[in-house]
Structures are given as C-alpha cells and as structure tokens.
Design an enzyme around this catalytic site. Structure first.
Site, mmCIF file in Angstrom:
data_model
loop_
_atom_site.group_PDB
_atom_site.id
_atom_site.type_symbol
_atom_site.label_atom_id
_atom_site.label_comp_id
_atom_site.label_asym_id
_atom_site.label_seq_id
_atom_site.Cartn_x
_atom_site.Cartn_y
_atom_site.Cartn_z
ATOM 1 C CB CYS A 87 -1.018 -0.057 1.121
ATOM 2 S SG CYS A 87 -2.350 1.031 0.774
ATOM 3 C CG HIS A 178 -3.040 -3.455 4.324
ATOM 4 N ND1 HIS A 178 -2.110 -2.831 4.937
ATOM 5 C CD2 HIS A 178 -3.509 -2.522 3.466
ATOM 6 C CE1 HIS A 178 -2.159 -1.262 4.527
ATOM 7 N NE2 HIS A 178 -2.968 -1.003 4.059
ATOM 8 C CD GLU A 180 -0.186 -5.652 6.274
ATOM 9 O OE1 GLU A 180 -0.092 -6.078 5.020
ATOM 10 O OE2 GLU A 180 -0.614 -4.559 6.336
#
Ligand code: GLN
Length: 200
Positions: A87, A178, A180
């Site tokens: 991002c 994202h 993660e």
C-alpha cells in the site's frame, strides 16, 4: 547482527517502522522462522537482508525520511536488495506518483495514483484469483492506490478491476492491498523465498 547470510541460510528481514502497519508484518513474518528487526534508523539497513515497507500514510513516511539521510539510504537499499512494499510502501517504491504527485524512491517501474478507489476512507476485502498457486487470495484494501502503468519488466501477479494489485520486478515485490492483515501466508512466503534466494 549483519546482513551476511548465516551458514544455515538464516535471514533477517527489516520492517520500516517509522509509522503505519508494521506490527502485523512482524507477526506474519514470525511464522516463517526469520529474524525481524524494526528499522527506525538508516544505519539499521546495513544489518538486514530484505525490507518490508508497510502501509500507512506515504506523506508521513516521506516527512520522517527527510531526516538524516534516511531517504538516500533507503533509496540505495531498495535498488539493491529484496524489498516488499504494501500500500503506502508501494507508493514509496514507485517511479511516479500522481493524485497528487509526490517524491518517491523510483525503484519500481510503475505509476501509482493515491487513494484511487473512491472516498478517503474506502476500505474493502475482496477475494480474487492470482498467479500464486492455491486458489483465490483474500485482499484487504485500505485507501488503496491504483497502479496505472507498469513497465515491461514488471510482472503482474494479481489485479482488481483490470489494474495490477500485486506486482514483482526482480528483487521488488509490491501489493496495493495488505496481505499482512489476512491469514493467508502466500504473499509473504513469496517475499521470504526471494530474500532467502538473494542471500544464498
Ligand atoms: N492512502 C495512503 C497513502 O496515500 C495509503 C494507504 C495505506 O497504506 N493503507 O499513502
């Protein structure tokens, strides 16, 4: 201690921790048996084999990077060593940023538009097929940028509405979402494998 590969191929991955979503990357990377270091000073870059530039606010990153030669050190690092931007990290890695234009590390041959999918607080979780084996991937978008252009050496691994969302260029990996924040480890696995290959 150093960026030189340990005999067992153990690697150290830094996570740029000036602001933004670095904790979730550390948690995700801990699942791969790599050492992680939160990078807050330019000299720490000497001691890592690869780097994650997390999401956050790219303008705020840039303000922090103006300190003490950090921008130049980071630029040298990302041109030479495995780096994974998510991002805002992708915005920082890009060759060109629009909406509005801003300074970037000019490592990844793409043009990105910031906050390109609507309102400032636009967030969305989508499932999509990618070139990674294992079926659809969950992608969490938070005020995501859109990749408007990719150079010839950029490989597109996933898309949203016809725009690339996961790309690879040599030692660079970049996602406009994202990974993660999902339970799926495949994108980080790809990066950890790239770091391990690079130190070998
Ligand atoms: N909108 C942010 C920027 O322009 C990026 C958002 C994010 O990293 N989740 O920097």
């Amino acid at each position: 201690m150093s960026g030189i590969a340990a005999p067992d191929g153990h690697v150290t991955i830094g996570i740029l921790a000036l602001q933004g979503a670095f904790d979730a990357h550390a948690r995700m990377l801990s699942r791969f048996g790599v050492t992680t270091t939160l990078v807050r000073k330019p000299e720490q870059l000497d001691a890592v084999d690869g780097l994650v530039i997390p999401g956050g606010e790219s303008t705020t990153f840039l303000k922090h990077l103006e300190r003490a030669g950090f921008f130049d050190a980071l630029q040298a690092f990302v041109h030479a060593k495995p780096t994974f931007g998510t991002c805002a990290g992708t915005i920082l890695l890009a060759d060109e940023v629009v909406g509005p234009a801003q300074r970037s590390l000019q490592a990844l041959d793409v043009t990105v538009e910031r906050n390109a999918y609507g309102r400032q607080n636009d967030s969305r979780v989508l499932q999509a097929e990618t070139l990674l084996p294992g079926g659809p991937l969950e992608m969490v978008y938070i005020r995501a940028p859109r990749i408007l252009r990719t150079g010839d050496c950029v490989e597109v691994l996933a898309q949203r509405e016809g725009s690339p969302t996961l790309v690879r260029q040599g030692h660079l990996l970049a996602a406009t979402f994202h990974p993660e924040l999902s339970d799926d480890t495949r994108v980080h696995q790809l990066f950890v494998d790239a770091v391990r290959t690079a130190v070998r």
